[in-house]
Design a protein around this motif. Structure first.
Motif, PDB file in Angstrom:
ATOM      1  N   ALA A 103       5.667  78.195  55.260  1.00  0.00           N
ATOM      2  CA  ALA A 103       6.018  77.905  53.868  1.00  0.00           C
ATOM      3  C   ALA A 103       7.454  78.347  53.623  1.00  0.00           C
ATOM      4  O   ALA A 103       8.382  77.540  53.583  1.00  0.00           O
ATOM      5  N   ALA A 104       7.659  79.654  53.481  1.00  0.00           N
ATOM      6  CA  ALA A 104       9.000  80.178  53.292  1.00  0.00           C
ATOM      7  C   ALA A 104       9.778  80.038  54.600  1.00  0.00           C
ATOM      8  O   ALA A 104       9.292  80.433  55.663  1.00  0.00           O
ATOM      9  N   PRO A 105      11.001  79.490  54.574  1.00  0.00           N
ATOM     10  CA  PRO A 105      11.741  79.241  55.809  1.00  0.00           C
ATOM     11  C   PRO A 105      12.118  80.498  56.578  1.00  0.00           C
ATOM     12  O   PRO A 105      12.360  80.442  57.778  1.00  0.00           O
ATOM     13  N   ASP A 106      12.162  81.635  55.896  1.00  0.00           N
ATOM     14  CA  ASP A 106      12.564  82.864  56.569  1.00  0.00           C
ATOM     15  C   ASP A 106      11.363  83.683  57.052  1.00  0.00           C
ATOM     16  O   ASP A 106      11.519  84.818  57.495  1.00  0.00           O
ATOM     17  N   VAL A 107      10.180  83.119  56.949  1.00  0.00           N
ATOM     18  CA  VAL A 107       8.972  83.826  57.382  1.00  0.00           C
ATOM     19  C   VAL A 107       8.449  83.186  58.664  1.00  0.00           C
ATOM     20  O   VAL A 107       8.217  81.979  58.718  1.00  0.00           O
ATOM     21  N   SER A 173      -2.877  80.418  49.526  1.00  0.00           N
ATOM     22  CA  SER A 173      -1.449  80.342  49.189  1.00  0.00           C
ATOM     23  C   SER A 173      -0.734  81.639  49.566  1.00  0.00           C
ATOM     24  O   SER A 173       0.377  81.617  50.108  1.00  0.00           O
ATOM     25  N   ARG A 174      -1.377  82.771  49.290  1.00  0.00           N
ATOM     26  CA  ARG A 174      -0.765  84.060  49.631  1.00  0.00           C
ATOM     27  C   ARG A 174      -0.585  84.189  51.137  1.00  0.00           C
ATOM     28  O   ARG A 174       0.473  84.627  51.611  1.00  0.00           O
ATOM     29  N   PHE A 175      -1.611  83.809  51.878  1.00  0.00           N
ATOM     30  CA  PHE A 175      -1.504  83.891  53.341  1.00  0.00           C
ATOM     31  C   PHE A 175      -0.394  82.970  53.855  1.00  0.00           C
ATOM     32  O   PHE A 175       0.371  83.337  54.748  1.00  0.00           O
ATOM     33  N   ARG A 176      -0.310  81.783  53.260  1.00  0.00           N
ATOM     34  CA  ARG A 176       0.692  80.822  53.739  1.00  0.00           C
ATOM     35  C   ARG A 176       2.102  81.323  53.454  1.00  0.00           C
ATOM     36  O   ARG A 176       3.006  81.165  54.280  1.00  0.00           O
ATOM     37  N   GLN A 177       2.316  81.939  52.291  1.00  0.00           N
ATOM     38  CA  GLN A 177       3.628  82.504  51.966  1.00  0.00           C
ATOM     39  C   GLN A 177       3.996  83.616  52.941  1.00  0.00           C
ATOM     40  O   GLN A 177       5.172  83.859  53.217  1.00  0.00           O
ATOM     41  N   GLN A 178       2.975  84.301  53.463  1.00  0.00           N
ATOM     42  CA  GLN A 178       3.210  85.367  54.430  1.00  0.00           C
ATOM     43  C   GLN A 178       3.319  84.819  55.859  1.00  0.00           C
ATOM     44  O   GLN A 178       3.540  85.583  56.805  1.00  0.00           O
ATOM     45  N   GLY A 179       3.169  83.497  55.991  1.00  0.00           N
ATOM     46  CA  GLY A 179       3.253  82.880  57.305  1.00  0.00           C
ATOM     47  C   GLY A 179       1.961  82.933  58.086  1.00  0.00           C
ATOM     48  O   GLY A 179       1.935  82.567  59.265  1.00  0.00           O
TER      49      GLY A 179
END
Length: 582
Positions: A103-107, A173-179
């Motif tokens: 999700a987040a490019p830096d994760v 969603s939380r897990f995905r943001q954490q990669g």
């Protein structure tokens, strides 16, 4: 089927030499691993520089066997690149997930296989539902999966269901943001990317440029998302060969496919539909019998027996028992038959759809209730010491490591793999300790008088290796479970071991006893005779998988009120069947 004497059948030769995409239907014992190796030999003779072959399957055990065969023939290059050999999960991760993030490019994306086991509890007092009960794309509750956990959505109010759906979506969603992605999330994200026209075109170009061919084995174990990805690979221009036996699809509980596979087969040109119908495993009589365990649409003819046991004159035995309960006399009579045929009973299992049925058939308690952790410890110990391949040993080691962490309370707020990732724990840091524990737990009648003695030793041993939470005792963490006894007895010689059908899938034995129950056999026979009710199709496929494990001797145990009907059906293609009352 030995390497030095292998002469392919016309069907095998056609598959080995076939260029382009293909859907290959392979019966039990068809020698498909050998066919894949011969196909690989042909491909690598003139593979252009910089291009390779992708070999995919759905279990590490299947991949390990294929890789060992390829290396034995010196076919697989070292290093493997630009070829690829691994599970379908690892292929999806390496080519469709990892290069693009989550999700987040830096994760950094991380595969967390057990995310789906985490519970979703939308409000205090609500029943916890595993995340696996929610569709990763739509977020909707899978009613069938939820009902298997004791949660019936049909009895819940709409606002309750919306609360569950919202809580599951928030968690994902939380897990995905954490990669962190589970297998289902990875599939959903992969399909999302393949649906992006521009990205999909670039991926198709890159993969078709790297791989001359993609071979997907054991495709009956895939789910609909897997099948969609395989279809994309084929439509992207890669020559995809999919090998499967749709009648061995027994993972409906996790989204397995059967009708979808037949529909997918029909998308291939007629010339690209191949068959491997020669059975190198079983006797002619067994081939005739198991052909009757396919539905009416499964074809009229038995597979051809071609192996070393093809001409053995053994009949198929049907043991008829009284009443509805599965009796221990099944195991006794099966043992007598096995010994009469000169086979080792300790290597010939009694199998059933449930642990309770197969345990009852050999006169052992099935266990259940409290003490499930201790039962898992006993099973891991058995699996470690009797594993046919290193992958099974690794799985047993991981199971014990997970148990140690559970006992210490380390997994109360996260999954096992999340804990490993968060604390950057590598296998080399814990395996020596776990191997030492497993060796000390091996059940040996010279050391342990019975299962209770083993249990006492296990508690004392584990207590020396863990730090318990304040107020906790090892007796609370490792409670006695009656299921320990049949598990440990499987390591002793002189009697048949009890196994579930799912646990023996992909294996073969000299003799097998398949236990059926009064609850399911009538519906199975209805389906096999008429194609309905479709609700029993999975039960019928499980029976087919179990029976097709047998090489020389096949025995069924059936309730008496269905025995004559079962024998009549089983002998429909000429199999010699003997009915024995017990």
């Amino acid at each position: 089927m030995r390497a030095a004497s292998f002469t392919p059948t016309p069907e095998q030769r056609a598959t080995i030499c076939h260029e382009g995409p293909a859907f290959i239907s392979a019966c039990p014992g068809a020698g498909k691993t050998r066919v894949m190796v011969e196909r690989a030999c042909r491909l690598f003779r003139d593979v252009p520089p910089g291009r390779g072959v992708a070999f995919l399957s759905f279990t590490k055990a299947a991949i390990s066997e294929l890789e060992a065969r390829l290396r034995q023939r010196a076919v697989l290059p070292t290093p493997v690149y630009p070829s690829f050999i691994g599970t379908f999960d690892s292929f999806v991760w390496q080519f469709l997930i990892a290069p693009f993030g989550a999700a987040a490019p830096d994760v950094r994306p991380r595969l967390t296989p057990d995310i789906d086991q985490l519970g979703v509890t939308p409000f205090d007092g609500a029943q916890s539902l595993p995340l696996s009960c929610f569709d990763p794309s739509s977020g909707e509750i899978d009613h069938a999966a939820a009902k298997r956990t004791g949660f019936d959505p049909a009895t819940k109010q709409d606002f309750h269901l919306r609360a569950y759906k919202t809580a599951a979506a928030t968690l994902r969603s939380r897990f995905r943001q954490q990669g962190q992605l589970g297998f289902d999330e990875a599939r959903a994200l992969a399909l999302e990317r393949l649906g992006d026209t521009a990205l999909s075109a670039r991926l198709a170009c890159a993969l078709s440029g790297r791989f001359r061919e993609v071979i997907v084995d054991e495709a009956q174990d895939c789910n609909p998302d897997d099948l969609n990805i395989i279809a994309w690979l084929r439509d992207a221009g890669l020559p995809v060969k999919i090998i499967c036996d749709p009648y061995q699809s027994i993972y409906q509980f996790r989204g397995g496919v059967t009708d979808e596979l037949f529909a997918f087969r029909d998308q291939f040109d007629e010339r690209d539909r191949q068959k491997l119908s020669g059975n190198f495993r079983s006797t002619r009589t067994i081939c005739q019998a198991i052909s009757r365990l396919r539905p009416p649409s499964g074809g009229a003819q038995p597979d051809e027996a071609l192996g070393e046991y093809k001409d053995l004159p053994h009949v198929v035995h049907v043991l008829s028992y009284r009443g509805r309960a599965v009796p221990s006399s099944i195991g006794i009579r099966f043992s007598e038959l096995v010994r009469a045929h000169g086979e080792d009973i300790s290597a010939c299992p009694v199998v059933a759809a449930t642990r309770a049925s197969c345990a009852a058939a050999v006169g052992k308690p099935a266990g259940g209730g409290g003490g499930a952790t201790t039962l898992r410890l006993a099973e891991a110990t058995l699996n470690f010491h009797f594993a046919p391949r290193f992958n099974q040993m690794k799985a047993a080691m991981e199971a014990v490591h997970r148990i140690l962490l559970e006992i210490q309370g380390a997994l109360s707020a996260c999954s096992y793999h999340q804990y490993l990732q968060e604390h950057e724990i590598e296998p080399l840091s814990w395996r020596p300790q776990v191997i030492s524990i497993l060796r000390d737990l091996k059940f040996d009648p010279d050391r342990f008088t019975d299962a209770r003695a083993w249990h006492d030793h296990a508690k004392a041993l584990i207590a020396r290796h863990v730090s318990l939470e304040p107020g906790a005792t090892i007796g609370q963490k490792l409670r006695w479970n009656a299921g320990i006894e049949p598990v440990l007895s499987a390591s002793s010689t002189g009697e048949a071991a009890a196994h579930t059908i799912h646990s023996v899938k992909g294996m073969e034995f000299s003799a097998v006893c398949v236990v059926t129950t009064a609850k399911t056999l009538g519906g199975i026979l209805d389906f096999l005779e008429s194609g309905s009710p479709v609700e029993t199709a999975e039960d019928a496929r499980e029976l087919y998988v179990a029976a097709s494990r047998a090489q020389k001797l096949l025995v069924f145990a059936v309730p008496g009120n269905q025995a004559d009907r079962f024998c009549s059906h089983l002998g429909g293609h000429g199999a010699a069947v003997t009915l024995i009352g017990i």
